[in-house]
Scaffold this active site. Structure first.
Site, PDB file in Angstrom:
ATOM      1  N   GLN A 233      -4.551  -1.774   9.663  1.00 32.23           N
ATOM      2  CA  GLN A 233      -4.470  -3.086   9.014  1.00 32.23           C
ATOM      3  C   GLN A 233      -5.040  -4.182   9.928  1.00 32.23           C
ATOM      4  O   GLN A 233      -4.644  -4.293  11.086  1.00 32.23           O
ATOM      5  CB  GLN A 233      -3.007  -3.395   8.641  1.00 32.23           C
ATOM      6  CG  GLN A 233      -2.816  -4.686   7.889  1.00 32.23           C
ATOM      7  CD  GLN A 233      -3.459  -4.699   6.502  1.00 32.23           C
ATOM      8  OE1 GLN A 233      -3.349  -3.733   5.744  1.00 32.23           O
ATOM      9  NE2 GLN A 233      -4.152  -5.772   6.154  1.00 32.23           N
TER      10      GLN A 233
ATOM     11  N   ASP B  87     -10.914   2.804   4.106  1.00 36.24           N
ATOM     12  CA  ASP B  87     -11.172   1.363   3.948  1.00 36.24           C
ATOM     13  C   ASP B  87     -12.676   1.088   3.837  1.00 36.24           C
ATOM     14  O   ASP B  87     -13.081  -0.020   3.484  1.00 36.24           O
ATOM     15  CB  ASP B  87     -10.625   0.595   5.172  1.00 36.24           C
ATOM     16  CG  ASP B  87      -9.412  -0.255   4.811  1.00 36.24           C
ATOM     17  OD1 ASP B  87      -9.198  -0.505   3.621  1.00 36.24           O
ATOM     18  OD2 ASP B  87      -8.689  -0.667   5.736  1.00 36.24           O
TER      19      ASP B  87
ATOM     20  N   LYS C  71       0.840  -1.207   0.000  1.00 34.88           N
ATOM     21  CA  LYS C  71       0.000   0.000   0.000  1.00 34.88           C
ATOM     22  C   LYS C  71       0.873   1.254   0.000  1.00 34.88           C
ATOM     23  O   LYS C  71       0.621   2.210  -0.722  1.00 34.88           O
ATOM     24  CB  LYS C  71      -0.951  -0.019   1.210  1.00 34.88           C
ATOM     25  CG  LYS C  71      -2.068  -1.048   1.049  1.00 34.88           C
ATOM     26  CD  LYS C  71      -2.865  -1.297   2.319  1.00 34.88           C
ATOM     27  CE  LYS C  71      -3.824  -2.470   2.119  1.00 34.88           C
ATOM     28  NZ  LYS C  71      -4.535  -2.896   3.319  1.00 34.88           N
TER      29      LYS C  71
END
Ligand code: NAD
Length: 295
Positions: free
Chosen positions: A96, A119, A52
């Site tokens: 994460q 997200d 990412k």
């Protein structure tokens, strides 16, 4: 049979994003800035986050990686989240998953300001998505929509069977594909571990989205001739053919299923790269305040 090349498509979209960033910055816009929080040393999570951050560099975003030990206290992580919510430099950020067992994932996800939740996991974004309002879409389902769109795969009126009902893939993709939208208008069946006659459902599907995390679960005899297969699964299996001694496979028995399909995504190189690119697209929207004004 056509392979849906997620890697090539993701690279193409990154090139488009890079131009968008240059144009935005040239015209006085703030360079988009994504932060990623990584707790612990799970190798898969480390690889995802590295990817990412690297992708941010490729499109001209700023990125910040915040790494913490696996035994950090939940309260300390909540403080980090609060700091990111309040930091005007950060346009969007991700925590994460999975988090270490002693940290309540839901508590952390709820603490993220929905205006920075690139997200798309916060209930505000999820709820807005379900109602067809503009929101940050969860990255993996968003990547799937983009693939279907760019490969001109018709979804309207089609029978879609989704395998798996997770909050991050199965449930949101089932909502998105049944919405009244350009990529949508499908009749969706959401199947899971308690579904009876799973094979019967799969056999009549025009489009299958597999997201269960069981290697090579979907076999040739479960798939209708000419079906479209979106394989979300990423499973690490041992392999004598590779130097590392393992390889990644999907939830679909690719070698045997592919010849009978109209389209199929490979693993790796299918849905994975599209997930990362969707995160970047959401961050671009956050920087431009396309959906929400900054906190
Ligand atoms: P999960 O692991 O949280 O849940 C699995 C789901 O599968 C559950 O809903 C369960 O009911 C269902 N299931 C389990 N066994 C089943 C069976 N025998 N029959 C039918 N349904 C069954 O799901 P997840 O987090 O969406 O992950 C699924 C897979 O997708 C994993 O391999 C994960 O690594 C992968 N993944 C990939 C990406 C990507 O970017 N490509 C993103 C997220 C997840």
């Amino acid at each position: 049979m056509q392979i849906i090349d997620g890697k090539a498509l993701a690279n193409q979209i990154k090139e488009e994003l890079k131009l968008e960033v240059e144009h935005w910055v040239e015209n006085g816009g703030k360079r988009p800035h994504l932060a990623a929080v990584l707790v612990g040393d799970d190798p898969a999570s480390q690889a995802y986050v590295r990817n990412k951050v690297k992708s941010c560099e490729q499109v001209g975003f700023q990125s910040t990686l915040l790494k913490y030990e696996a035994d950090m206290a939940e309260d300390d992580l909540l403080d980090i989240v609060k700091g990111l919510n309040e930091n005007p430099e950060i346009d969007g950020y991700i925590v994460q998953l999975p988090l270490p067992k002693h940290i309540d994932e839901n508590k952390i996800l709820l603490a993220i300001d929905y205006r920075k939740d690139v997200d798309g996991f916060h209930p505000v974004n999820f709820g807005r998505m379900a109602q067809g309002l503009d929101s940050y879409l969860p990255a993996t389902p968003m990547g799937i929509l983009t693939m279907l769109d760019r490969y001109n795969i018709e979804t309207s009126g089609k029978d879609v069977v989704v395998l798996g009902r997770s909050n991050i893939v199965g449930t949101p993709i089932s909502i998105l594909l049944s919405r009244k939208a350009k990529v949508g208008n499908a009749t969706v069946t959401l199947t899971h571990s308690r579904t009876s006659d799973l094979e019967g459902h799969l056999k009549r599907a025009d489009i299958i989205v597999a997201a269960i995390g069981i290697p090579l679960f979907v076999k040739k005899e479960m798939v209708k001739q000419g079906a479209v297969i979106i394989d979300v699964g990423i499973n690490r299996v041992t392999s004598p053919d590779t130097k590392s001694g393992y390889k990644l496979v999907g939830d679909v028995d690719y070698d045997h299923v592919a010849p009978n399909c109209s389209h199929i995504t490979p693993v790796p190189g299918g849905v994975g790269p599209m997930t990362v690119v969707s995160l970047l697209q959401n961050t671009m929207k956050a920087a431009k305040e396309t959906i929400y004004n900054k906190p």
